[in-house]
Every structure is written in structure tokens, then in C-alpha cells.
Design a protein around this motif. Structure first.
Motif, PDB file in Angstrom:
ATOM      1  N   ASN A 174     113.080 115.871  -4.631  1.00  0.00           N
ATOM      2  CA  ASN A 174     112.318 115.064  -3.687  1.00  0.00           C
ATOM      3  C   ASN A 174     112.856 113.639  -3.743  1.00  0.00           C
ATOM      4  O   ASN A 174     113.005 113.059  -4.823  1.00  0.00           O
TER       5      ASN A 174
ATOM      6  N   ARG B 111     116.012 117.511   6.361  1.00  0.00           N
ATOM      7  CA  ARG B 111     116.504 116.139   6.190  1.00  0.00           C
ATOM      8  C   ARG B 111     117.481 115.716   7.291  1.00  0.00           C
ATOM      9  O   ARG B 111     118.122 114.663   7.164  1.00  0.00           O
TER      10      ARG B 111
ATOM     11  N   GLY C 151     108.829 118.534  -0.598  1.00  0.00           N
ATOM     12  CA  GLY C 151     109.798 117.485  -0.294  1.00  0.00           C
ATOM     13  C   GLY C 151     111.161 117.673  -0.917  1.00  0.00           C
ATOM     14  O   GLY C 151     111.983 116.760  -0.904  1.00  0.00           O
TER      15      GLY C 151
END
Length: 802
Positions: free
Chosen positions: A273, A660, A778
């Protein structure tokens, strides 16, 4: 377990019965001499049925690759995904929830609502569902891989190409064999047996059996066992009745069972993360499961806690009737295909209680083809026919959140979803009619113009329902709809499972719609013979794949997807040179796809279907054979193939972003910002793939053996992306696989040693994001499917034929 042992005993007993029957059969005929390959001074002619009549492959004006039954045995090809290492521009893989096949970079992604863009046809019958690609090979005579749209004679959705598989037919002469192989490292054993003989002067029968067992090549260190274990059986009875010289009936009955436990999946990357600096394995440790991910390298080791299995059963009845009148052949192919599979997927892919998925699918298909083939003519000959297919498909899955799931620990607000499930029911009914015609105008002895067309109409009725239920039994879709009104909202937040009724309704969504489509797909092909050994052709053809309904999405907006269309141009040369000892074939192609059907990970738990507006596929393929040596020193035949592929999305602004990735595309369903993949290549699109095979054969006299044979095969694939969302982290490097086999052969039996993937390449066939790792924790965590490492084995074959 007892039932499994009984089935194995039945298979082995049947093998023994077939062998003993063959051995005891009296031989009233004079033995005929078998021609040694050393006496062949030119390459053997390969006949194919790619244009619905037997023809020399070198005179068939399309790009194709052919593997005979001997090729399949010597290359160790046991099922469809093994073909990819012998045929350039062909790629296939299993994924967590489906099976995919691609030709020239075009295929079908993760979705049970899809039919394959690469059509699979077995004895003229369409096998279009994803799960059917996992079926084992059984007693095949030939496999033909046809490249580019095959929309006239094969038709049903074969917009990227077709696999044309032909089963071995019954014979009047007595033939029987048994073939046994064993790979000790993975505990893999395979038994194939067959017996074929005439029962009367007009009736012949063939029985084929297959049994395959494997312990697996992935170590599950959490459970301390190997995966994937496989248990497969296949049985086929074929009856050929020839009441007259002009009429015959072939009845084929087949039952296949293929089961597996565990998966060839492992976590291969675990990036932390970006805010907390914690990787997924560290989060699992914080919540009491430090062994959930102990390593994240591609090393044939995984950690998984939940039971995983896939149990599949397939049945097929096909009746093929041929009758001739005035030299015309009328063919009728009537077929029933049905399968059922049940799976349990540890779809979080870690050894921690996050969620699991139950899957069940049932499929039934009836098809009828009527085809008339005219006699060959010096001026005009033709093929025409009618095709009907009706199918029903029911797919159910259930996303289960166990009472001890770590999700409520990670986010206490998710406590109401513990011990609940999101159950999905998807049904699809399809009815299709088509008429097709293809004619060959022989303008001169050297010039032939082929024109054809297919008109298809198809109606589909789709339904998808998804509800939030109590997790109170093991029945897929079971359990009462929950009373807690907040659970559905939490499922939307955690899993992006949209609610159609209202934010607080546990009834989820309920979608129903119909599609009625028609298509007209013409073809034009011009063929010119420079001489009897060199032929060139140029073709223009079109392809069509019907639209449908999304089975796998969790949102409402991507419920329906549109039809895709293809326009393809190909120029080719086929030549037999040096007194028929060298073949050189070339194909240059360009195919434009409109609304290509794409399935990509939604970043959470599902897969969304969309259409890429414009896609261009173009390239070059070279293949052939060379009889390089034919003398007292032996016979050496070289098979070679090279493919160059240029795949580009010309307009694809509505792709699902990889984790991402900065969104830069259109606005998608539910207001989600999408990503623009315009200018990129798709999944499984290496620029270069190459195969080369060496087959050496020599007469010897050694311990009763008469021949020595050695085979060496090399396969090379350049860099390619294996991630459905084209994450650049999974542009995998180029690799080379090497297979080898040496055999001693006598008149009726042979023994061989073989090695596969001798370079011990770690071939990643598919990579995906571990579900919920990015959206809930995450992290940037990936799982991958990996092909077998190096393996060695022994093969023994005995032939009882006269």
C-alpha cells in the motif's frame, strides 16, 4: 473414492478386453507389407477437410496448420492448450473462472456469456463454450487449425479462426492398440486404447478409451500437498453402417469426465500500500493469518486454505449420414451436446478466510446441418447447406463471505456481510438459423474464383439476477434473502455489486432482455496455379460474432454487449519444391475488427464486458516441411513455422483501468472513469512466434527393434502481455521451450523416452490482480497461472492390428 476406483477399473478392464479380443481374432487374410518411411522419396500428402471435402492441404487456399494422430502422439499433445506450442499465433490458457483461446491475438476473455471467437468443431459439430476447451483429446485422426474468419463453411461465431478436429473412424479391418505413458516426477499416467473391426459386412465399430491421472506440479505449502491433481476418463463408441456403396451412417456416442483438485495458481507479486507501506501478506499477518502469503515469487509454490475443485461431465451423441445421388453428396449431421460442471474456487488466492466462490453451469445444445456437395468439375462445383442450432445455458455462482472472514476485521463497518453471500443466476437461450453457399468457378485450368456467403439470424433471451442471501447451506443460490437492509449497500461498497431496486434493498438486480440479430458474411477468393507445384491466392472475407448478455459483471451498466464484425484480406502462396521434398507456404493478412468484444477486470471482484470500437490485426506467416535427408543414413524431416503479428487497438477509449493506472478514457457504467487503450496491443499478442521440429527415422536391427526415431521440437514466443487489463508489469519476457523424444520401434510395438520443456522455462500463461487486494487493502497484488516445468516420461505402445 470407491466410485472413482470403479471407473478406473472399468477403463482398464475395457482396455484389456479390447486387447484380448484383438489378439484372439483369427487372421484369414494375407499379411500385407508395411511401407517403411525410408522408401518415401517425397513428402507425404496431407489431406484436410477445411473446405468440407477432402483435399490436399497444399492446394487449399487458406492459412492452416495440420497435426496428424502421429504428430499428436509424438508431441505429447493431450488437450487443446498443448497445441499452442506447435502452432504459431495460437494461444490458450485457463484462468480463475474461464478458459480462453486466441488466434492472431483475437479471442474471448473471462465471461460465461461469451461464445468463443475461435470456433471449435469436432466431427462437424460446434463446441463453442469456454468449458469445452478443457476436454481431453481422444483417438483423433487429425487436428486442423484454420486462421482468420471462417464464416462460410464453419459459420457460428468463428470470427478469429477455427479448430477442426476429426475423430478416427471405424474400420472393417481389425485394428487395436494400447498406449501407456508415465511421468514419475508429477505422478502423471495416461492410458489410451482402441479397438476397431467389422461386425458384419456392412457394420463396423470402434471403441476408444482414455484414462489420465496426475498428482500436480504446484506445491501448496499451506496444506503440504501438490496441485493440481487430475482425474480424467473418456469413452467413445462409434458405429459405421454402410448398407450400400452410396449410403453410410456414422453414430458416435461419447462421455467424458475430467476432474481436478487445486489450481496451478500462485501469488507472484505483492507490492505494498503506497500510504501505509504494508503489503497484502503483512495485512493478513495483522489479522491473524501470517501464513496467508509466505512468498510472492514465480516458483511453483502457493498458499491456499480452502478446498478447490472442478468437476466436469460432457456427453455427445452425433449421427452423420451421407448419401450420394448422381455424384452429389447429401450430408446430415445431427448432434446433441451437453455438459455440466461444478467448481469451488478459493478466489482470494491466499491462505486466509476472505471469500470463496461456488460455480455451477449446465449447458445443452442441439444442432442440425444439411449440406450438399457437388461433384468436382472442370467448370463449376459448389457446397451449400442449412444449419440450425438451439442451446440453453444456466450459470450460477455464489460469492460467500464466511463468518470468520477478515474483511470485517479490516473494516468493522462490513460486519453485517459476514456469513452472507451474493448469489447470481444467469440464463441464456439461443436459437440460430443460417444458410450458406460456396461455389468454385474454374475459369481455366490454372485460375479458380471462389465466391460464397452465409446468412445467419439468431435470437437470444438473457436473464441475470443477483441477490444478497444468508449463508446457511451449501447449495449454489441457496439461502433466504437477508433481512438486514444495510448488507446490500455494503456489498456495493466492498464488491461493486450494484443494486437495481434501491440502496437498501437486498434483492440486488434483476435484468432481462432479448436480442434478435442477423448477418450476411460474403467471401471472395481468387486462386492461380503457376504450375502444378506452386499456387497463389488472394481472398477477402468477412466475419460476424453475435452480441449477448454479460454473465460475470456485478454492475448493471455492462449488462449487454454488441456484435462484433471483421473484414479480412489475405494473400498467400503454397509451393512444393525440389521434387516435392520442400514445402514453402506464405500468408500475409490484414483484418479489421469493429466492436471487438472485450472482458476486463473491474478492479474489485468482477469482469466487465465492453466493445473496442476499432482493432487492426495484420501480419505474416511462413510454414512448411523439408525432407532434408533420405538415404541409408536415415530420413530427416523438418517442420517449421514462423509468425509475425501486429495487433493494435485503433479506437478503444472504454477499457477498464489496471490497478494504479491514471484514468484517461471515457465514462463507463455507474460513472466510473475508464482508460484509453488506443494504440496498444492486446493480450497474447507476441510480435513473433516460431516453431521448428526435427523428425529423424532410421532402420536398425537391435534387440528385435527395426527402427529408431528421434524428435526434437522448439517453440519461441517473443515478449507479450498476459494481463486482461494490459498492466505493463506483465509484459512477460520472450522464452523458448524445447521438447524431445527418442523411440525404438518394431513391427507392432514401440518404446519411447520423452522430455518436455527441457529448458525448464517458467511460462506465465495468465496474470491477474488478486481480488479485493487493491480495492480493500490498497496493495498491488497479483496471481498467475504457470505452465508445467521440465518433465520426463516413458511411453509404450502396442499395436495388435493385422
Amino acid at each position: 473414492m470407491k466410485n472413482m476406483r470403479n471407473k478406473r477399473f472399468f477403463a482398464l478392464s475395457a482396455c484389456a478386453l479390447a486387447i484380448s479380443t484383438a489378439s484372439a481374432q483369427p487372421n484369414n487374410e494375407n499379411e500385407h507389407d508395411k511401407t517403411s518411411p525410408l522408401e518415401v522419396l517425397h513428402l507425404e500428402v496431407i489431406h484436410v477437410t477445411a473446405q468440407k471435402r477432402s483435399a490436399d492441404a497444399q492446394k487449399t487456399p487458406i492459412s492452416l496448420n495440420v497435426l496428424s494422430s502421429a504428430d499428436l502422439k509424438e508431441k505429447g499433445i493431450e488437450k487443446i492448450d498443448d497445441l499452442q506450442y506447435s502452432v504459431p499465433n495460437l494461444h490458450m490458457t485457463e484462468t480463475g473462472i474461464s478458459t480462453q483461446i486466441y488466434i492472431r491475438g483475437i479471442g474471448t476473455g473471462n465471461n460465461q456469456g461469451f461464445e468463443q471467437s475461435v470456433g471449435q468443431y469436432i466431427d462437424g459439430v460446434h463446441y463453442g463454450r469456454q468449458q469445452l476447451l478443457r476436454m481431453p483429446f481422444l483417438d483423433l485422426e487429425r487436428v486442423e487449425v484454420l486462421k482468420g474468419p471462417q464464416s462460410i463453411l464453419f459459420g457460428k461465431n468463428s470470427v478469429a479462426g477455427a479448430l477442426n478436429l476429426s475423430s478416427a473412424r471405424p474400420t472393417q479391418d481389425l485394428n487395436a492398440s494400447i498406449d501407456v505413458s508415465y511421468q514419475p516426477e508429477f505422478g502423471a499416467s495416461e492410458i489410451n486404447s482402441m479397438v476397431s473391426a467389422g461386425l458384419t459386412d456392412t457394420l463396423s465399430a470402434r471403441v476408444a478409451l482414455r484414462d489420465y491421472q496426475e498428482d500436480g506440479y504446484i506445491n501448496n505449502s499451506f496444506k503440504n500437498n501438490d496441485e493440481t491433481t487430475r482425474d480424467e476418463q473418456a469413452y467413445r463408441l462409434s458405429l459405421l453402417w454402410e448398407p450400400t456403396d452410396s449410403t453410410n451412417f456414422l453414430l458416435k456416442l461419447e462421455h467424458d469426465e475430467f476432474k481436478s483438485d487445486g489450481r496451478q495458481i500462485e501469488i507472484i507479486r505483492d507490492d505494498p500500500n503506497m500510504s501505509t507501506g504494508l503489503a497484502f501478506n503483512q495485512y493478513l499477518g495483522l489479522f491473524g493469518h501470517p501464513g496467508g502469503i509466505t512468498e510472492s515469487e514465480l516458483n511453483f509454490e502457493r498458499q491456499a486454505d480452502n478446498d478447490e475443485f472442478s468437476h466436469n461431465e460432457l456427453d455427445n451423441i452425433t449421427l452423420t449420414a451421407n448419401t450420394m445421388f448422381d455424384d452429389y453428396t447429401l450430408t446430415s449431421i445431427s448432434s446433441l451436446v451437453s455438459y455440466e460442471f461444478t467448481e469451488e474456487c478459493d478466489c482470494d488466492y491466499v491462505a486466509a478466510p476472505v471469500f470463496n466462490v461456488d460455480i455451477n453451469e449446465e449447458y445443452e445444445q442441439f444442432s442440425q446441418e444439411l449440406r450438399i456437395v457437388s461433384p468436382l468439375s472442370d467448370t463449376f462445383d459448389w457446397i451449400g447447406g442449412l444449419y440450425f442450432q438451439r442451446s440453453e445455458n444456466e450459470f450460477d455462482d455464489r460469492i460467500k463471505i464466511p463468518a470468520n472472514s477478515i474483511l470485517p476485521l479490516a473494516n468493522p463497518s462490513l460486519a453485517p456481510i459476514a456469513n452472507t453471500s451474493a448469489g447470481r443466476n444467469y440464463t441464456l437461450e439461443s436459437t440460430m438459423w443460417s444458410v450458406f453457399f460456396q461455389g468454385n468457378f474454374h475459369v481455366s485450368d490454372d485460375l479458380t474464383v471462389t465466391a460464397g456467403a452465409r446468412y445467419t439470424t439468431e435470437k437470444k433471451d438473457g436473464h441475470r439476477e443477483m441477490n444478497i442471501r444468508e449463508l446457511n447451506n451449501n447449495i449454489i443460490g441457496g439461502g433466504d434473502i437477508i433481512a438486514d437492509p444495510t448488507a446490500a449497500t455494503l456489498y456495493n461498497l466492498a464488491f461493486a455489486i450494484q443494486n437495481e431496486q434501491s440502496p437498501l434493498s437486498p434483492e440486488g438486480h434483476n435484468l432481462t432482455n432479448s436480442r434478435d440479430e442477423s448477418s450476411f458474411t460474403p467471401l471472395l477468393n481468387v486462386q492461380y496455379k503457376f504450375n502444378r507445384d506452386v499456387m497463389t491466392y488472394i481472398s477477402a472475407t468477412t466475419g460476424f460474432k453475435a452480441g449477448g448478455f454479460d454473465a460475470r459483471a456485478n454492475n448493471i451498466g455492462s449488462w449487454e454487449f454488441e456484435e462484433e464484425e471483421a473484414t479480412s484480406y489475405e494473400y498467400g502462396i503454397k509451393s512444393s519444391l525440389l521434387e516435392h521434398t520442400l514445402e514453402v507456404n506464405l500468408a500475409v493478412y490484414r483484418t479489421e475488427y469493429d466492436n471487438l468484444q472485450i472482458s476486463q477486470f473491474d478492479g474489485t471482484l468482477g469482469f466487465n464486458v465492453g466493445n473496442a470500437k476499432e482493432t487492426l490485426v495484420q501480419g505474416l506467416e511462413v510454414d512448411g516441411r523439408w525432407l532434408a535427408l533420405d538415404s541409408d543414413a536415415g530420413t530427416l524431416t523438418i517442420n517449421y513455422a514462423l509468425a509475425y503479428l501486429d495487433h493494435e487497438f485503433k479506437d478503444f477509449k472504454n477499457g477498464n483501468c489496471y490497478n494504479r493506472q491514471v484514468p484517461d478514457g471515457d465514462i463507463g457504467p455507474g460513472g466510473v472513469q475508464l482508460c484509453d487503450f488506443t494504440g496498444k496491443s492486446g493480450q497474447y499478442t507476441p510480435k513473433f512466434t516460431t516453431t521448428i521440429g526435427f523428425d529423424y527415422f532410421k532402420a536398425i536391427s537391435f534387440l528385435g527393434f527395426e527402427y529408431f526415431r528421434a524428435n526434437l521440437g522448439l517453440y519461441h514466443a517473443s515478449e507479450q502481455n498476459v494481463h486482461p487489463n494490459l498492466d505493463p508489469l506483465y509484459d512477460i519476457d520472450a522464452y523458448i521451450k524445447v521438447d524431445a523424444r527418442i523411440a525404438l520401434e518394431a513391427e507392432n510395438w514401440s518404446i519411447a523416452l520423452f522430455g518436455r520443456n527441457l529448458t525448464d522455462e517458467k511460462v506465465l500463461t495468465y496474470a491477474g490482480n488478486a481480488p479485493l487486494s487493491g480495492s480493500s487493502f490498497g496493495t498491488n497484488t497479483f496471481y498467475g497461472f504457470v505452465d508445467r516445468p521440465a518433465t520426463f516420461g516413458l511411453q509404450v505402445q502396442y499395436d495388435f492390428s493385422d
